[in-house]
Design a protein around this motif. Structure first.
Motif, mmCIF file in Angstrom:
data_model
loop_
_atom_site.group_PDB
_atom_site.id
_atom_site.type_symbol
_atom_site.label_atom_id
_atom_site.label_comp_id
_atom_site.label_asym_id
_atom_site.label_seq_id
_atom_site.Cartn_x
_atom_site.Cartn_y
_atom_site.Cartn_z
ATOM 1 N N SER A 1 0.837 -1.199 0.000
ATOM 2 C CA SER A 1 0.000 0.000 0.000
ATOM 3 C C SER A 1 0.874 1.252 0.000
ATOM 4 O O SER A 1 1.950 1.282 0.598
ATOM 5 N N TYR A 2 0.384 2.265 -0.696
ATOM 6 C CA TYR A 2 1.034 3.572 -0.744
ATOM 7 C C TYR A 2 0.185 4.545 0.066
ATOM 8 O O TYR A 2 -1.035 4.637 -0.138
ATOM 9 N N LEU A 3 0.796 5.262 0.986
ATOM 10 C CA LEU A 3 0.120 6.268 1.793
ATOM 11 C C LEU A 3 0.410 7.640 1.200
ATOM 12 O O LEU A 3 1.569 8.041 1.108
ATOM 13 N N HIS A 4 -0.625 8.333 0.772
ATOM 14 C CA HIS A 4 -0.435 9.650 0.164
ATOM 15 C C HIS A 4 0.195 10.626 1.153
ATOM 16 O O HIS A 4 -0.176 10.659 2.330
ATOM 17 N N LYS A 5 1.121 11.425 0.660
ATOM 18 C CA LYS A 5 1.793 12.409 1.522
ATOM 19 C C LYS A 5 0.817 13.472 2.002
ATOM 20 O O LYS A 5 0.910 13.965 3.135
ATOM 21 N N ARG A 6 -0.124 13.856 1.152
ATOM 22 C CA ARG A 6 -1.121 14.860 1.541
ATOM 23 C C ARG A 6 -2.146 14.201 2.474
ATOM 24 O O ARG A 6 -2.943 13.369 2.054
ATOM 25 N N LYS A 7 -2.088 14.570 3.726
ATOM 26 C CA LYS A 7 -2.965 13.998 4.750
ATOM 27 C C LYS A 7 -3.666 15.149 5.453
ATOM 28 O O LYS A 7 -3.051 16.178 5.724
ATOM 29 N N ILE A 8 -4.917 14.964 5.781
ATOM 30 C CA ILE A 8 -5.734 16.065 6.295
ATOM 31 C C ILE A 8 -6.131 15.801 7.738
ATOM 32 O O ILE A 8 -6.507 14.684 8.095
ATOM 33 N N MET A 9 -6.040 16.827 8.557
ATOM 34 C CA MET A 9 -6.530 16.758 9.933
ATOM 35 C C MET A 9 -7.445 17.954 10.168
ATOM 36 O O MET A 9 -7.165 19.063 9.707
ATOM 37 N N ARG A 10 -8.552 17.732 10.867
ATOM 38 C CA ARG A 10 -9.509 18.799 11.101
ATOM 39 C C ARG A 10 -9.913 18.835 12.573
ATOM 40 O O ARG A 10 -10.078 17.783 13.202
ATOM 41 N N PHE A 11 -10.081 20.054 13.073
ATOM 42 C CA PHE A 11 -10.718 20.212 14.370
ATOM 43 C C PHE A 11 -11.959 21.079 14.168
ATOM 44 O O PHE A 11 -11.952 22.021 13.368
ATOM 45 N N THR A 12 -13.022 20.738 14.858
ATOM 46 C CA THR A 12 -14.272 21.485 14.738
ATOM 47 C C THR A 12 -14.754 21.848 16.128
ATOM 48 O O THR A 12 -14.929 20.972 16.989
ATOM 49 N N LEU A 13 -14.972 23.129 16.341
ATOM 50 C CA LEU A 13 -15.384 23.619 17.648
ATOM 51 C C LEU A 13 -16.894 23.515 17.818
ATOM 52 O O LEU A 13 -17.655 23.689 16.859
ATOM 53 N N PRO A 14 -17.333 23.221 19.042
ATOM 54 C CA PRO A 14 -18.777 23.173 19.288
ATOM 55 C C PRO A 14 -19.398 24.560 19.157
ATOM 56 O O PRO A 14 -18.748 25.573 19.427
ATOM 57 N N GLY A 15 -20.641 24.581 18.700
ATOM 58 C CA GLY A 15 -21.358 25.841 18.613
ATOM 59 C C GLY A 15 -21.015 26.695 17.414
ATOM 60 O O GLY A 15 -21.435 27.847 17.332
ATOM 61 N N THR A 16 -20.230 26.153 16.468
ATOM 62 C CA THR A 16 -19.909 26.887 15.252
ATOM 63 C C THR A 16 -20.692 26.298 14.081
ATOM 64 O O THR A 16 -21.219 25.183 14.175
#
Length: 310
Positions: free
Chosen positions: A140-155
């Motif tokens: 398997s190849y793991l793409h270098k572009r990896k995404i992380m997200r944080f989402t605040l409550p009430g937004t």
């Protein structure tokens, strides 16, 4: 075997009214339902079969819960300087501050985290590598572009409905997205929702886009932002309308630390707003694998940046 969440004492309706882009999702049973969870021990052939038929596989507890919670604390501790967390609280809890935060600083810290050795090691950990080698039937190849997200409550933050191949047209269509909640991501926290059976819809949409894009230059043809695409490459920002239009349901889940979801590049998915009843930050990462011998989209050979237009 696949274990239905309906058998796990989930409530008939979500704990909050699910919203996305200001629109309320219907709670009618023909418009809203639950994902089916799968025990990773069923074996790779069963996992592949479920992926092909459902468009996704929600693998329960694949990763050690304690390690996931510790990793959540590690990530959020690096963002804490922005004022993201309630002062004096354990970062792994992810309790959001009720004060204004320095969003630009938080995002700069996030860009640093996704470039770090610690995060790279998390994405390439042996449990995931072995699973993906088996799933893609080779290395398997793991793409270098990896995404992380944080989402605040009430937004009002929510990801519109889309399928991932729109952003990966420069490579194979056999790419696999792995979505990982970093910590628990209960329904009220606005985790991913999937449009039931939509891997077939996404494939049909992509065939039409290929016809529409055939006269474009090679560079524009693979772009999610070309003249034949909607803004941002989204299928729609109106989740209730999509369920009606395709006569299907949005599927939700109470994800736990250690769970992962594999989904097809054609599977339509979105997120809802974070309305955490406990004021918690939702944190997740989505990374992509494929067989290393398949064509790789060169645009994904760089680290993710918020302004990279992918």
């Amino acid at each position: 075997m696949s274990v239905s969440t309906d058998e796990q004492a989930f409530p008939d309706t979500p704990p909050v009214a699910l919203t996305a882009d200001g629109k309320l999702l219907s709670t009618m049973p023909n418009r809203l339902g639950y994902l089916s969870a799968t025990d990773p021990s069923v074996g790779i052939e069963a996992i592949r079969h479920l992926y092909a038929t459902q468009g996704y596989v929600w693998l329960k507890g694949l990763l050690p819960r304690r390690e996931m919670i510790d990793f959540r604390g590690w990530v959020l501790s690096h963002l804490a300087e922005s004022g993201l967390l309630e002062p004096g609280t354990d970062p792994s809890l992810g309790i959001a501050s009720d004060r204004a935060i320095d969003r630009q600083l938080a995002e700069r810290r996030l860009m640093s985290v996704v470039r770090s050795t610690g995060y790279e090691g998390f994405c390439a950990q042996p449990r995931l590598s072995r699973l993906m080698d088996a799933f893609v039937g080779g290395l398997s190849y793991l793409h270098k572009r990896k995404i992380m997200r944080f989402t605040l409550p009430g937004t009002a933050t929510a990801t519109p409905a889309h399928y991932d191949l729109v952003y990966l047209r420069g490579g194979t269509n056999r790419v696999v997205t792995t979505w990982i909640p970093i910590g628990d991501a209960t329904i009220d926290m606005g985790g991913l929702v999937y449009l039931e059976g939509s891997h077939a819809v996404g494939a049909a949409l992509e065939r039409q886009f290929n016809k529409d894009n055939s006269a474009l230059s090679p560079q524009e043809r693979i772009s999610a932002y070309n003249r034949n695409m909607s803004e941002g490459g989204w299928v729609s920002k109106d989740l209730p309308d999509m369920a009606e239009r395709f006569d299907t349901r949005w599927l939700m889940a109470d994800f736990e630390a250690g769970d992962i979801v594999l989904h097809s590049p054609y599977m339509i998915h979105a997120s809802t707003t974070n309305q955490s009843l406990d004021g918690l930050i939702r944190l997740s990462t989505d990374i992509r694998y494929q067989n290393v011998d398949d064509e790789i989209d060169a645009r994904w050979g760089n680290h993710w940046s918020l302004d990279d237009m992918l």
